[in-house]
Write a protein that holds these residues in place. Structure first.
Motif, PDB file in Angstrom:
ATOM      1  N   MET A   1       0.820  -1.193   0.000  1.00 48.82           N
ATOM      2  CA  MET A   1       0.000   0.000   0.000  1.00 48.82           C
ATOM      3  C   MET A   1       0.868   1.262   0.000  1.00 48.82           C
ATOM      4  O   MET A   1       0.564   2.206  -0.695  1.00 48.82           O
ATOM      5  CB  MET A   1      -0.925  -0.044   1.219  1.00 48.82           C
ATOM      6  N   LEU A   2       1.924   1.239   0.802  1.00 47.58           N
ATOM      7  CA  LEU A   2       2.814   2.393   0.853  1.00 47.58           C
ATOM      8  C   LEU A   2       3.516   2.605  -0.487  1.00 47.58           C
ATOM      9  O   LEU A   2       3.667   3.743  -0.943  1.00 47.58           O
ATOM     10  CB  LEU A   2       3.840   2.219   1.969  1.00 47.58           C
ATOM     11  N   LEU A   3       3.900   1.515  -1.134  1.00 47.83           N
ATOM     12  CA  LEU A   3       4.551   1.625  -2.438  1.00 47.83           C
ATOM     13  C   LEU A   3       3.596   2.229  -3.468  1.00 47.83           C
ATOM     14  O   LEU A   3       4.009   3.044  -4.302  1.00 47.83           O
ATOM     15  CB  LEU A   3       5.047   0.251  -2.892  1.00 47.83           C
ATOM     16  N   LEU A   4       2.323   1.856  -3.395  1.00 47.27           N
ATOM     17  CA  LEU A   4       1.329   2.430  -4.305  1.00 47.27           C
ATOM     18  C   LEU A   4       1.212   3.939  -4.093  1.00 47.27           C
ATOM     19  O   LEU A   4       1.172   4.701  -5.064  1.00 47.27           O
ATOM     20  CB  LEU A   4      -0.034   1.763  -4.094  1.00 47.27           C
ATOM     21  N   ILE A   6       3.475   5.936  -2.933  1.00 50.41           N
ATOM     22  CA  ILE A   6       4.707   6.563  -3.421  1.00 50.41           C
ATOM     23  C   ILE A   6       4.668   6.691  -4.939  1.00 50.41           C
ATOM     24  O   ILE A   6       5.012   7.734  -5.500  1.00 50.41           O
ATOM     25  CB  ILE A   6       5.944   5.771  -2.945  1.00 50.41           C
ATOM     26  N   TRP A   7       4.229   5.631  -5.637  1.00 52.48           N
ATOM     27  CA  TRP A   7       4.141   5.683  -7.097  1.00 52.48           C
ATOM     28  C   TRP A   7       3.111   6.708  -7.554  1.00 52.48           C
ATOM     29  O   TRP A   7       3.299   7.395  -8.563  1.00 52.48           O
ATOM     30  CB  TRP A   7       3.823   4.314  -7.681  1.00 52.48           C
ATOM     31  N   LEU A   8       1.993   6.821  -6.831  1.00 52.59           N
ATOM     32  CA  LEU A   8       0.993   7.827  -7.178  1.00 52.59           C
ATOM     33  C   LEU A   8       1.555   9.236  -7.010  1.00 52.59           C
ATOM     34  O   LEU A   8       1.310  10.116  -7.836  1.00 52.59           O
ATOM     35  CB  LEU A   8      -0.261   7.659  -6.320  1.00 52.59           C
ATOM     36  N   ALA A   9       2.316   9.456  -5.942  1.00 52.72           N
ATOM     37  CA  ALA A   9       2.922  10.767  -5.718  1.00 52.72           C
ATOM     38  C   ALA A   9       3.941  11.099  -6.802  1.00 52.72           C
ATOM     39  O   ALA A   9       3.959  12.223  -7.326  1.00 52.72           O
ATOM     40  CB  ALA A   9       3.568  10.817  -4.337  1.00 52.72           C
ATOM     41  N   VAL A  10       4.775  10.140  -7.147  1.00 50.96           N
ATOM     42  CA  VAL A  10       5.787  10.366  -8.189  1.00 50.96           C
ATOM     43  C   VAL A  10       5.108  10.601  -9.542  1.00 50.96           C
ATOM     44  O   VAL A  10       5.467  11.526 -10.287  1.00 50.96           O
ATOM     45  CB  VAL A  10       6.780   9.184  -8.257  1.00 50.96           C
ATOM     46  N   GLY A  11       4.115   9.791  -9.857  1.00 48.17           N
ATOM     47  CA  GLY A  11       3.372   9.977 -11.110  1.00 48.17           C
ATOM     48  C   GLY A  11       2.664  11.317 -11.154  1.00 48.17           C
ATOM     49  O   GLY A  11       2.631  11.983 -12.194  1.00 48.17           O
ATOM     50  N   ARG A  33       1.124  21.141  -4.493  1.00 47.99           N
ATOM     51  CA  ARG A  33       0.028  21.421  -5.420  1.00 47.99           C
ATOM     52  C   ARG A  33       0.309  20.879  -6.811  1.00 47.99           C
ATOM     53  O   ARG A  33      -0.609  20.464  -7.514  1.00 47.99           O
ATOM     54  CB  ARG A  33      -0.247  22.912  -5.495  1.00 47.99           C
ATOM     55  N   THR A  34       1.564  20.871  -7.212  1.00 47.17           N
ATOM     56  CA  THR A  34       1.917  20.274  -8.503  1.00 47.17           C
ATOM     57  C   THR A  34       1.561  18.794  -8.504  1.00 47.17           C
ATOM     58  O   THR A  34       1.003  18.277  -9.476  1.00 47.17           O
ATOM     59  CB  THR A  34       3.418  20.463  -8.793  1.00 47.17           C
ATOM     60  N   GLY A  35       1.876  18.099  -7.422  1.00 48.40           N
ATOM     61  CA  GLY A  35       1.522  16.687  -7.309  1.00 48.40           C
ATOM     62  C   GLY A  35       0.025  16.471  -7.310  1.00 48.40           C
ATOM     63  O   GLY A  35      -0.490  15.549  -7.955  1.00 48.40           O
ATOM     64  N   LEU A  36      -0.711  17.328  -6.601  1.00 47.64           N
ATOM     65  CA  LEU A  36      -2.165  17.201  -6.567  1.00 47.64           C
ATOM     66  C   LEU A  36      -2.795  17.499  -7.929  1.00 47.64           C
ATOM     67  O   LEU A  36      -3.750  16.826  -8.341  1.00 47.64           O
ATOM     68  CB  LEU A  36      -2.745  18.124  -5.493  1.00 47.64           C
ATOM     69  N   VAL A  37      -2.257  18.497  -8.618  1.00 46.64           N
ATOM     70  CA  VAL A  37      -2.730  18.803  -9.972  1.00 46.64           C
ATOM     71  C   VAL A  37      -2.456  17.620 -10.900  1.00 46.64           C
ATOM     72  O   VAL A  37      -3.301  17.252 -11.713  1.00 46.64           O
ATOM     73  CB  VAL A  37      -2.056  20.097 -10.504  1.00 46.64           C
ATOM     74  N   GLY A  38      -1.287  17.015 -10.762  1.00 48.68           N
ATOM     75  CA  GLY A  38      -0.955  15.848 -11.576  1.00 48.68           C
ATOM     76  C   GLY A  38      -1.863  14.663 -11.284  1.00 48.68           C
ATOM     77  O   GLY A  38      -2.286  13.950 -12.201  1.00 48.68           O
ATOM     78  N   LEU A  39      -2.194  14.439 -10.016  1.00 54.33           N
ATOM     79  CA  LEU A  39      -3.112  13.358  -9.665  1.00 54.33           C
ATOM     80  C   LEU A  39      -4.508  13.614 -10.232  1.00 54.33           C
ATOM     81  O   LEU A  39      -5.154  12.697 -10.753  1.00 54.33           O
ATOM     82  CB  LEU A  39      -3.176  13.186  -8.152  1.00 54.33           C
ATOM     83  N   ALA A  40      -4.970  14.855 -10.127  1.00 56.25           N
ATOM     84  CA  ALA A  40      -6.286  15.192 -10.681  1.00 56.25           C
ATOM     85  C   ALA A  40      -6.288  15.040 -12.200  1.00 56.25           C
ATOM     86  O   ALA A  40      -7.240  14.499 -12.779  1.00 56.25           O
ATOM     87  CB  ALA A  40      -6.672  16.607 -10.286  1.00 56.25           C
ATOM     88  N   GLY A  41      -5.227  15.501 -12.848  1.00 60.72           N
ATOM     89  CA  GLY A  41      -5.127  15.353 -14.299  1.00 60.72           C
ATOM     90  C   GLY A  41      -5.064  13.894 -14.721  1.00 60.72           C
ATOM     91  O   GLY A  41      -5.679  13.492 -15.709  1.00 60.72           O
ATOM     92  N   SER A  42      -4.353  13.089 -13.957  1.00 58.81           N
ATOM     93  CA  SER A  42      -4.268  11.658 -14.263  1.00 58.81           C
ATOM     94  C   SER A  42      -5.618  10.981 -14.103  1.00 58.81           C
ATOM     95  O   SER A  42      -6.004  10.130 -14.905  1.00 58.81           O
ATOM     96  CB  SER A  42      -3.255  10.982 -13.343  1.00 58.81           C
ATOM     97  N   PHE A  43      -6.328  11.341 -13.063  1.00 59.87           N
ATOM     98  CA  PHE A  43      -7.653  10.776 -12.835  1.00 59.87           C
ATOM     99  C   PHE A  43      -8.593  11.122 -13.984  1.00 59.87           C
ATOM    100  O   PHE A  43      -9.256  10.252 -14.545  1.00 59.87           O
ATOM    101  CB  PHE A  43      -8.208  11.288 -11.501  1.00 59.87           C
TER     102      PHE A  43
END
Length: 87
Positions: A1-4, A6-11, A33-43
């Motif tokens: 779970m922790l590895l997932l 970490i990969w989500l944060a890096v992605g 915020r860059t990471g959060l924007v990237g997660l939202a864009g990926s979603f």
């Protein structure tokens, strides 16, 4: 779970960083915020590629990544516009 996580944060950082590169000018958002924007864009990119376009898995990954960067750039532009409107 922790590895997932970490990969989500890096992605998210990668997609968010590419999205920030597409928007010209200074972007007043930090690393988190860059990471959060990237997660939202990926979603959003993944949803559009898989369910709206109906692409098979092999093509959904490539198109989803491209759409994720585009959505991240749109989100960065909206954040920048909202911040400049406040001033």
């Amino acid at each position: 779970m922790l590895l997932l996580l970490i990969w989500l944060a890096v992605g998210g950082l990668i997609v968010g960083g590419l999205g920030r590169l597409l928007v010209p000018g200074p972007n007043p958002i930090g690393l988190v915020r860059t990471g959060l924007v990237g997660l939202a864009g990926s979603f959003l990119g993944g949803l559009v590629a898989r369910y709206v376009l109906g692409l098979v898995y092999r093509y959904a990954l490539v198109v989803g990544f491209i759409l994720a960067v585009i959505f991240a750039a749109i989100i960065v532009a909206v954040i920048r516009r909202r911040r400049s409107a406040r001033r």
